[in-house]
Design a protein around this motif. Sequence first.
Motif, PDB file in Angstrom:
ATOM      1  N   TYR A  44       0.825  -1.210   0.000  1.00  0.00           N
ATOM      2  CA  TYR A  44       0.000   0.000   0.000  1.00  0.00           C
ATOM      3  C   TYR A  44       0.861   1.264   0.000  1.00  0.00           C
ATOM      4  O   TYR A  44       0.521   2.254  -0.641  1.00  0.00           O
ATOM      5  CB  TYR A  44      -0.956  -0.001   1.207  1.00  0.00           C
ATOM      6  CG  TYR A  44      -2.293  -0.608   0.887  1.00  0.00           C
ATOM      7  CD1 TYR A  44      -3.283   0.133   0.250  1.00  0.00           C
ATOM      8  CD2 TYR A  44      -2.563  -1.926   1.191  1.00  0.00           C
ATOM      9  CE1 TYR A  44      -4.511  -0.421  -0.057  1.00  0.00           C
ATOM     10  CE2 TYR A  44      -3.788  -2.495   0.887  1.00  0.00           C
ATOM     11  CZ  TYR A  44      -4.758  -1.738   0.262  1.00  0.00           C
ATOM     12  OH  TYR A  44      -5.971  -2.298  -0.047  1.00  0.00           O
ATOM     13  N   THR A  46       3.752   1.654  -1.361  1.00  0.00           N
ATOM     14  CA  THR A  46       4.218   1.896  -2.726  1.00  0.00           C
ATOM     15  C   THR A  46       3.086   2.443  -3.587  1.00  0.00           C
ATOM     16  O   THR A  46       3.284   3.353  -4.398  1.00  0.00           O
ATOM     17  CB  THR A  46       4.743   0.584  -3.342  1.00  0.00           C
ATOM     18  OG1 THR A  46       5.537  -0.072  -2.366  1.00  0.00           O
ATOM     19  CG2 THR A  46       5.567   0.846  -4.573  1.00  0.00           C
ATOM     20  N   TYR A  47       1.895   1.890  -3.394  1.00  0.00           N
ATOM     21  CA  TYR A  47       0.736   2.368  -4.155  1.00  0.00           C
ATOM     22  C   TYR A  47       0.496   3.859  -3.915  1.00  0.00           C
ATOM     23  O   TYR A  47       0.354   4.646  -4.860  1.00  0.00           O
ATOM     24  CB  TYR A  47      -0.501   1.547  -3.788  1.00  0.00           C
ATOM     25  CG  TYR A  47      -1.800   2.197  -4.187  1.00  0.00           C
ATOM     26  CD1 TYR A  47      -2.168   2.270  -5.530  1.00  0.00           C
ATOM     27  CD2 TYR A  47      -2.642   2.764  -3.235  1.00  0.00           C
ATOM     28  CE1 TYR A  47      -3.342   2.887  -5.905  1.00  0.00           C
ATOM     29  CE2 TYR A  47      -3.820   3.380  -3.607  1.00  0.00           C
ATOM     30  CZ  TYR A  47      -4.162   3.447  -4.941  1.00  0.00           C
ATOM     31  OH  TYR A  47      -5.319   4.065  -5.307  1.00  0.00           O
ATOM     32  N   SER A  51       1.028   6.246  -7.026  1.00  0.00           N
ATOM     33  CA  SER A  51      -0.214   6.655  -7.687  1.00  0.00           C
ATOM     34  C   SER A  51      -0.736   7.989  -7.186  1.00  0.00           C
ATOM     35  O   SER A  51      -1.341   8.739  -7.934  1.00  0.00           O
ATOM     36  CB  SER A  51      -1.300   5.599  -7.494  1.00  0.00           C
ATOM     37  OG  SER A  51      -0.860   4.389  -8.033  1.00  0.00           O
ATOM     38  N   ARG A 114      -6.083  -2.614  -5.474  1.00  0.00           N
ATOM     39  CA  ARG A 114      -5.318  -1.448  -5.908  1.00  0.00           C
ATOM     40  C   ARG A 114      -4.185  -1.889  -6.819  1.00  0.00           C
ATOM     41  O   ARG A 114      -3.728  -3.024  -6.745  1.00  0.00           O
ATOM     42  CB  ARG A 114      -4.738  -0.726  -4.687  1.00  0.00           C
ATOM     43  CG  ARG A 114      -5.806  -0.198  -3.768  1.00  0.00           C
ATOM     44  CD  ARG A 114      -6.540   0.937  -4.415  1.00  0.00           C
ATOM     45  NE  ARG A 114      -7.866   1.101  -3.823  1.00  0.00           N
ATOM     46  CZ  ARG A 114      -8.674   2.075  -4.156  1.00  0.00           C
ATOM     47  NH1 ARG A 114      -8.338   2.958  -5.077  1.00  0.00           N
ATOM     48  NH2 ARG A 114      -9.861   2.167  -3.594  1.00  0.00           N
ATOM     49  N   ASN A 115      -3.716  -0.971  -7.627  1.00  0.00           N
ATOM     50  CA  ASN A 115      -2.675  -1.301  -8.588  1.00  0.00           C
ATOM     51  C   ASN A 115      -1.311  -0.782  -8.148  1.00  0.00           C
ATOM     52  O   ASN A 115      -1.112   0.414  -8.039  1.00  0.00           O
ATOM     53  CB  ASN A 115      -3.046  -0.714  -9.957  1.00  0.00           C
ATOM     54  CG  ASN A 115      -2.060  -1.135 -11.023  1.00  0.00           C
ATOM     55  OD1 ASN A 115      -1.579  -2.263 -11.013  1.00  0.00           O
ATOM     56  ND2 ASN A 115      -1.745  -0.232 -11.925  1.00  0.00           N
ATOM     57  N   VAL A 116      -0.390  -1.712  -7.878  1.00  0.00           N
ATOM     58  CA  VAL A 116       0.993  -1.326  -7.609  1.00  0.00           C
ATOM     59  C   VAL A 116       1.756  -1.529  -8.917  1.00  0.00           C
ATOM     60  O   VAL A 116       1.729  -2.622  -9.480  1.00  0.00           O
ATOM     61  CB  VAL A 116       1.606  -2.199  -6.498  1.00  0.00           C
ATOM     62  CG1 VAL A 116       3.077  -1.878  -6.316  1.00  0.00           C
ATOM     63  CG2 VAL A 116       0.863  -1.980  -5.196  1.00  0.00           C
ATOM     64  N   VAL A 207      -3.680  -6.676  -4.083  1.00  0.00           N
ATOM     65  CA  VAL A 207      -3.435  -5.642  -3.084  1.00  0.00           C
ATOM     66  C   VAL A 207      -4.780  -5.138  -2.586  1.00  0.00           C
ATOM     67  O   VAL A 207      -5.466  -4.378  -3.254  1.00  0.00           O
ATOM     68  CB  VAL A 207      -2.627  -4.471  -3.682  1.00  0.00           C
ATOM     69  CG1 VAL A 207      -2.407  -3.388  -2.632  1.00  0.00           C
ATOM     70  CG2 VAL A 207      -1.290  -4.965  -4.207  1.00  0.00           C
TER      71      VAL A 207
ATOM     72  N   ARG B 299      -7.519   1.482 -13.536  1.00  0.00           N
ATOM     73  CA  ARG B 299      -6.967   1.111 -12.233  1.00  0.00           C
ATOM     74  C   ARG B 299      -6.001  -0.062 -12.321  1.00  0.00           C
ATOM     75  O   ARG B 299      -5.263  -0.311 -11.382  1.00  0.00           O
ATOM     76  CB  ARG B 299      -8.086   0.858 -11.214  1.00  0.00           C
ATOM     77  CG  ARG B 299      -8.807  -0.442 -11.322  1.00  0.00           C
ATOM     78  CD  ARG B 299      -9.726  -0.638 -10.098  1.00  0.00           C
ATOM     79  NE  ARG B 299     -10.330  -1.958 -10.160  1.00  0.00           N
ATOM     80  CZ  ARG B 299     -11.625  -2.173 -10.198  1.00  0.00           C
ATOM     81  NH1 ARG B 299     -12.473  -1.189 -10.152  1.00  0.00           N
ATOM     82  NH2 ARG B 299     -12.093  -3.409 -10.255  1.00  0.00           N
TER      83      ARG B 299
END
Lengths: 283, 430
Positions: A44, A46-47, A51, A114-116, A207, B299
């Motif tokens: 998270y 890093t996300y 982002s 979520r996208n890392v 994630v 996303r």
Amino acid sequence: MEILIYGAVTSAIYAMLAVGFTLIFGVARVLNLAHGSFYALGAYGTYVLTSIVGLPLWLAALLAIAGVSVFGVVVEKALIRPLRYSQLGVLMITLAVSLVVEQALFLIFGSEYRNVPAFIDTKVSIGGVDVAGQRLLTLVVAVVAIGALYLFIQRTRLGSAILAISQDAEAAKYMGIPSDRIFSLVMAISAALAALAGVLAGPFLSVQPSMHLLPIVKAFAIVIVGGLGSIPGSILAALMLGYAETLVAYLISTSWTEIVSVLATLLTLVFRPAGIFGKRAAF
Amino acid sequence: MNEPPLWGDNIAGQGDSMAIHSWRVPRWSVRLLASLFILLGLSVSATVDAQETKPIRIGVPTSVQLQVGRDTLTAIKMAVDEVNKKGGVLGRKLEFVSADETENPETGISAIRKLVADEKVDVLIGGYTSGVTLAQLPHIAAAKTIYLGVGAASPSITNKVKTDYDNYKYIFRVGPINAAHQARGLVDFISNFVIGELGYKKIAIVGENAKWVQDLLPVLSKGAKEVGADIRMTELFDTQTSDFSPLLAKIKASGAQYLIVTVSHGSSDTFAKQWHDAQVPVPYGGIDVKSMDGDFYNRIGGKSISEVAANFAVRAPLTKKTIPFFDAFKKLSPNYPVYTAYFAYDAVFLYADAVKRAGSFDTDKIIKELEKTKHEGIAGEISFDENHDLMTGKGKTNLIFAQWQDKGERVVIYPKELRTGNFILPPWMK
């Protein structure tokens, strides 16, 4: 061939998680149920830094790992240390930390995935098998990180101090080793390893707020199979579990993989409670 | 006091079984009960007066943490505001209250209890996970509250209406079309598009191990075989699965030319990312609920490129309400609505119209009117079969297949009459 490569990647992630988990147990006798939260916070972190804040990925990853490491030390100093005299107390407080972290992530980010971003976005072919570059990177970094940890423990003064405490905390204290400071250091290393796993695996695994459960379940299974407190045991067990799961997914069905670790734990507890490399039964 | 004879009547009325136990009711309890009755009577007559003006309460059980849940609430708010602007229903305004049912049956049951017992709602509109809705059904039936489902697809839900009408007549599915109808929609897509237009006969089918997929899969496999597909593999995965690489490797090894997926609760995001990163040489599409989200493409960093996701409505003139609704929704939300939104919007009007036609708030009368529904909705005409299940077919709600293309644009590729662009292959297959 597919099994060989995918199994190695899965094993590498598991090893990073299990080594940190077993290290803090071996040295400080702390069963850290918040270990999975470090993994989640790494991903998270890093996300958020990439982002939302917009930092470059490598910087975001380093900051996230450093941040989680500091968080680990704070948890150790403020929450675990006062309860160190009681195994049960430590279990409860670390469980509480993991729940607080999960709920906080849930409230802030919602339950969606979520996208890392990945470090490497290209595909690599090895012997006809297509592997995502990020997975190979994970494998390499894991091997390097665990190797470095091994050298650190075997070759440096601090490493000897860690070893000494894990062998006999009382005696080490009489030798003038500052055990509290060593505990903090070990916690920082353990948290950083888990966060590193989160940063590396985040781009291809999921994630979301309850992501801390997977590592804690796997780490538990691995250290029970490998022997609590034994680093070589953890690495061997991580390899066994990683390959066993890949084999099951390949030969039987993907829906059967989750049962492998549970079964391995159960069999070990019944037939060899000390684990492969354990000197005595941990429970 | 006239109460004692009343008691006597009741006991006698309950037949011999009571007599066997020779009931003896202590005198004090008769008095207590009698006074309670009087109190209750007073409060009932008080509420009858208030009912004329008190708002109609809509209870919304949904997964508020997910897009499907947030969009449900936004759409219900839109509908409630519109109805209230036109003066409400039989002189009463509408208002709504929500409860988080998550994707967990236990929490789902608590949500229903909270809405019917604490919030005392008049009607329930919501739902997403079939397993949760199935667990809620007995509690909805016990509360004798009308339930308009807008999210769950398992046919088992409305089958209850058929097998036990008296208890389950309160249950209606306003959307989506049930899993069996969806399977037929998918078969049409395979037959007319994948085989008919693309010429891909070798097909792999994977889906998550969940109730609605278990209901859908037999129909899908059988139908696909009948239309001439060569099914190379069929596999279910656990909804918790986070590493799909062995599965993707198997799909590649199966020699399939097209992959059909059925995913709702599993991690569609992770699946798409891993499919993209390993550059699996098999294009895929099917029912992928998270891929219905307007922000799905962005996303996951654009990794769903070329995936075809079925939807029930898109911003196209399906009915005269479709485009105005999509545009109005977009003003309130960063993305276009997911399916629960338009069904929830329709459900509010369905209920309001049924109450108006019934001319009363009597539940049985409203149910009779709901059964006669013929409503022009967002996705098509809404009418119910004898199971209170949404009907499908020409002019009604159907599956529409849209493909993710460059920059996150969604292009309708099937059915042909709605087509807005051409099919593309994943970039690594060109």
